[in-house]
Design a protein around this motif. Sequence first.
Motif, PDB file in Angstrom:
ATOM      1  N   VAL A  30       0.678  -1.278   0.061  1.00  0.00           N
ATOM      2  CA  VAL A  30       0.112  -0.063   0.061  1.00  0.00           C
ATOM      3  C   VAL A  30       0.802   1.142  -0.020  1.00  0.00           C
ATOM      4  O   VAL A  30       0.590   2.354  -0.732  1.00  0.00           O
ATOM      5  CB  VAL A  30      -0.894   0.173   1.312  1.00  0.00           C
ATOM      6  CG1 VAL A  30      -1.594   1.427   1.472  1.00  0.00           C
ATOM      7  CG2 VAL A  30      -2.017  -1.078   1.139  1.00  0.00           C
ATOM      8  N   ALA A  31       2.029   1.384   0.932  1.00  0.00           N
ATOM      9  CA  ALA A  31       2.957   2.397   0.903  1.00  0.00           C
ATOM     10  C   ALA A  31       3.499   2.534  -0.424  1.00  0.00           C
ATOM     11  O   ALA A  31       3.804   3.724  -0.883  1.00  0.00           O
ATOM     12  CB  ALA A  31       3.908   2.369   2.186  1.00  0.00           C
ATOM     13  N   ALA A  32       3.898   1.387  -0.987  1.00  0.00           N
ATOM     14  CA  ALA A  32       4.794   1.491  -2.280  1.00  0.00           C
ATOM     15  C   ALA A  32       3.847   2.115  -3.382  1.00  0.00           C
ATOM     16  O   ALA A  32       4.413   2.976  -4.367  1.00  0.00           O
ATOM     17  CB  ALA A  32       5.475   0.240  -2.530  1.00  0.00           C
ATOM     18  N   ILE A  33       2.575   1.810  -3.377  1.00  0.00           N
ATOM     19  CA  ILE A  33       1.719   2.465  -4.397  1.00  0.00           C
ATOM     20  C   ILE A  33       1.445   3.984  -4.282  1.00  0.00           C
ATOM     21  O   ILE A  33       1.728   4.601  -5.195  1.00  0.00           O
ATOM     22  CB  ILE A  33       0.470   1.622  -4.338  1.00  0.00           C
ATOM     23  CG1 ILE A  33       0.405   0.225  -4.714  1.00  0.00           C
ATOM     24  CG2 ILE A  33      -0.642   2.446  -4.977  1.00  0.00           C
ATOM     25  CD1 ILE A  33      -0.779  -0.668  -4.400  1.00  0.00           C
ATOM     26  N   GLU A  67       7.514   2.781   3.366  1.00  0.00           N
ATOM     27  CA  GLU A  67       7.152   1.433   3.549  1.00  0.00           C
ATOM     28  C   GLU A  67       7.304   1.177   4.915  1.00  0.00           C
ATOM     29  O   GLU A  67       6.441   0.286   5.823  1.00  0.00           O
ATOM     30  CB  GLU A  67       7.902   0.540   2.744  1.00  0.00           C
ATOM     31  CG  GLU A  67       7.208   0.777   1.253  1.00  0.00           C
ATOM     32  CD  GLU A  67       7.976   1.858   0.446  1.00  0.00           C
ATOM     33  OE1 GLU A  67       8.580   2.865   1.058  1.00  0.00           O
ATOM     34  OE2 GLU A  67       8.331   1.834  -0.909  1.00  0.00           O
ATOM     35  N   ASP A  68       8.366   1.533   5.642  1.00  0.00           N
ATOM     36  CA  ASP A  68       8.652   1.312   7.111  1.00  0.00           C
ATOM     37  C   ASP A  68       7.672   1.739   7.915  1.00  0.00           C
ATOM     38  O   ASP A  68       7.167   1.273   8.795  1.00  0.00           O
ATOM     39  CB  ASP A  68      10.037   1.884   7.583  1.00  0.00           C
ATOM     40  CG  ASP A  68      11.248   1.103   7.035  1.00  0.00           C
ATOM     41  OD1 ASP A  68      11.083   0.046   6.534  1.00  0.00           O
ATOM     42  OD2 ASP A  68      12.247   1.477   7.252  1.00  0.00           O
ATOM     43  N   ALA A  69       7.125   3.099   7.617  1.00  0.00           N
ATOM     44  CA  ALA A  69       6.188   3.833   8.326  1.00  0.00           C
ATOM     45  C   ALA A  69       4.799   3.123   8.449  1.00  0.00           C
ATOM     46  O   ALA A  69       4.336   2.967   9.431  1.00  0.00           O
ATOM     47  CB  ALA A  69       6.060   5.197   7.864  1.00  0.00           C
ATOM     48  N   ALA A  70       4.628   2.310   7.172  1.00  0.00           N
ATOM     49  CA  ALA A  70       3.368   1.786   7.040  1.00  0.00           C
ATOM     50  C   ALA A  70       3.096   0.667   7.871  1.00  0.00           C
ATOM     51  O   ALA A  70       2.108  -0.043   8.200  1.00  0.00           O
ATOM     52  CB  ALA A  70       2.910   1.393   5.564  1.00  0.00           C
ATOM     53  N   PRO A 195       2.015  -5.445 -11.806  1.00  0.00           N
ATOM     54  CA  PRO A 195       2.408  -5.403 -10.476  1.00  0.00           C
ATOM     55  C   PRO A 195       1.647  -4.107  -9.920  1.00  0.00           C
ATOM     56  O   PRO A 195       1.422  -3.042 -10.452  1.00  0.00           O
ATOM     57  CB  PRO A 195       4.168  -5.072 -10.361  1.00  0.00           C
ATOM     58  CG  PRO A 195       4.421  -5.506 -11.649  1.00  0.00           C
ATOM     59  CD  PRO A 195       3.472  -5.278 -12.729  1.00  0.00           C
ATOM     60  N   LEU A 196       1.305  -4.444  -8.358  1.00  0.00           N
ATOM     61  CA  LEU A 196       0.470  -3.264  -7.879  1.00  0.00           C
ATOM     62  C   LEU A 196       0.967  -2.185  -7.881  1.00  0.00           C
ATOM     63  O   LEU A 196       0.424  -1.189  -7.628  1.00  0.00           O
ATOM     64  CB  LEU A 196      -0.258  -4.114  -6.549  1.00  0.00           C
ATOM     65  CG  LEU A 196      -1.118  -5.203  -6.715  1.00  0.00           C
ATOM     66  CD1 LEU A 196      -1.635  -5.627  -5.389  1.00  0.00           C
ATOM     67  CD2 LEU A 196      -2.312  -4.740  -7.620  1.00  0.00           C
ATOM     68  N   ALA A 197       2.363  -2.130  -7.233  1.00  0.00           N
ATOM     69  CA  ALA A 197       3.367  -1.064  -6.999  1.00  0.00           C
ATOM     70  C   ALA A 197       3.716  -0.600  -8.320  1.00  0.00           C
ATOM     71  O   ALA A 197       4.779  -0.876  -8.763  1.00  0.00           O
ATOM     72  CB  ALA A 197       4.210  -1.505  -5.856  1.00  0.00           C
ATOM     73  N   GLU A 266      -4.934  -1.570  -4.283  1.00  0.00           N
ATOM     74  CA  GLU A 266      -4.834  -0.304  -5.156  1.00  0.00           C
ATOM     75  C   GLU A 266      -5.706   0.792  -4.609  1.00  0.00           C
ATOM     76  O   GLU A 266      -5.160   2.006  -4.881  1.00  0.00           O
ATOM     77  CB  GLU A 266      -5.350  -0.742  -6.547  1.00  0.00           C
ATOM     78  CG  GLU A 266      -4.616  -1.962  -7.236  1.00  0.00           C
ATOM     79  CD  GLU A 266      -5.345  -2.368  -8.590  1.00  0.00           C
ATOM     80  OE1 GLU A 266      -4.343  -2.788  -9.602  1.00  0.00           O
ATOM     81  OE2 GLU A 266      -6.221  -2.400  -8.694  1.00  0.00           O
ATOM     82  N   GLN A 267      -6.630   0.593  -4.196  1.00  0.00           N
ATOM     83  CA  GLN A 267      -7.667   1.662  -3.642  1.00  0.00           C
ATOM     84  C   GLN A 267      -6.877   2.087  -2.444  1.00  0.00           C
ATOM     85  O   GLN A 267      -6.786   3.371  -2.235  1.00  0.00           O
ATOM     86  CB  GLN A 267      -9.159   1.034  -3.130  1.00  0.00           C
ATOM     87  CG  GLN A 267     -10.050   0.768  -4.429  1.00  0.00           C
ATOM     88  CD  GLN A 267     -11.268   0.126  -3.903  1.00  0.00           C
ATOM     89  OE1 GLN A 267     -11.130  -0.629  -2.985  1.00  0.00           O
ATOM     90  NE2 GLN A 267     -12.340   0.735  -4.625  1.00  0.00           N
TER      91      GLN A 267
END
Length: 281
Positions: A30-33, A67-70, A195-197, A266-267
């Motif tokens: 999610v964070a990478a997206i 990403e770490d934060a998530a 890929p999602l990200a 994705e959302q």
Amino acid sequence: MRRLLILLAALAGLCGQPAFAWGEYGHRTVAAIAMANISPATRARIRTLLRAEPQLGTPDCPVRSLEDAAVWPDCLRGESWRWAYTFPWHYQNEPVCADFDIKRNCANGNCVTPQIERNRRILATPGLPVGERLMALAFLAHFVGDVHQPLHVGENEDLGGNKVGASYGIAPGRNLHAIWDGALAERAISSAEPPLARRYSPAERAELATGTIEDWARESWQMSRDFLYPTAFGGKVPCGDRNPAAIVWTDEAITAALPLIDRRMEQAGLRLARMLDETLG
């Protein structure tokens, strides 16, 4: 005796709480997206906030990237004596056998939807200490992911599926919540094409980065009510009946769930990107 007391305190902190939503892989996705779809100005401000990581005082839970934060709020479970007050913020119990009411089951703002807005406001206030704003960034990135996990909103008096033993195909020994957080989410992410990200088109962002926080929670509740529980329990939700002690999430159910999970990821990622741009950009 001291070690026993620490163990009991940790168990008490976890009691009654759902398992981690989406697991580390899901939250990082999610964070990478989001990072792939925010503006350069937002990205620069996030990097500035990340320099305040030492102020968090959590060396065992580093925050060197979004990403770490998530995943940081889940990492805090290792210090429940310090952070247990945050654990109810990860979910919001909305019974699938009753009407959706976002205010009914959230005492004093201690659930996921008001905490998304609270942390957004903290992040949006430049005059606050930078360490406090970084903490808000981490909670925001995580909770936007949480609210998109169906079992962190819709549930059937079973702690979001944690009380329902489940086999994942032929693999036994799990529960319904853990299947959606772990193996099922990981398979959906790793098998997604494309890929999602990635960077999404303006049309994709316009379609997916929609709605309010309440809308996001309602969507998860509806997915639990209309797909997840009926699929788990043979075509219907056992409203008024005792939940089965165990179910099997079949290969057919796995196949049916994958595109739904991909869409929720994705959302979540694109909605987080939109919120970060509006808040920081």
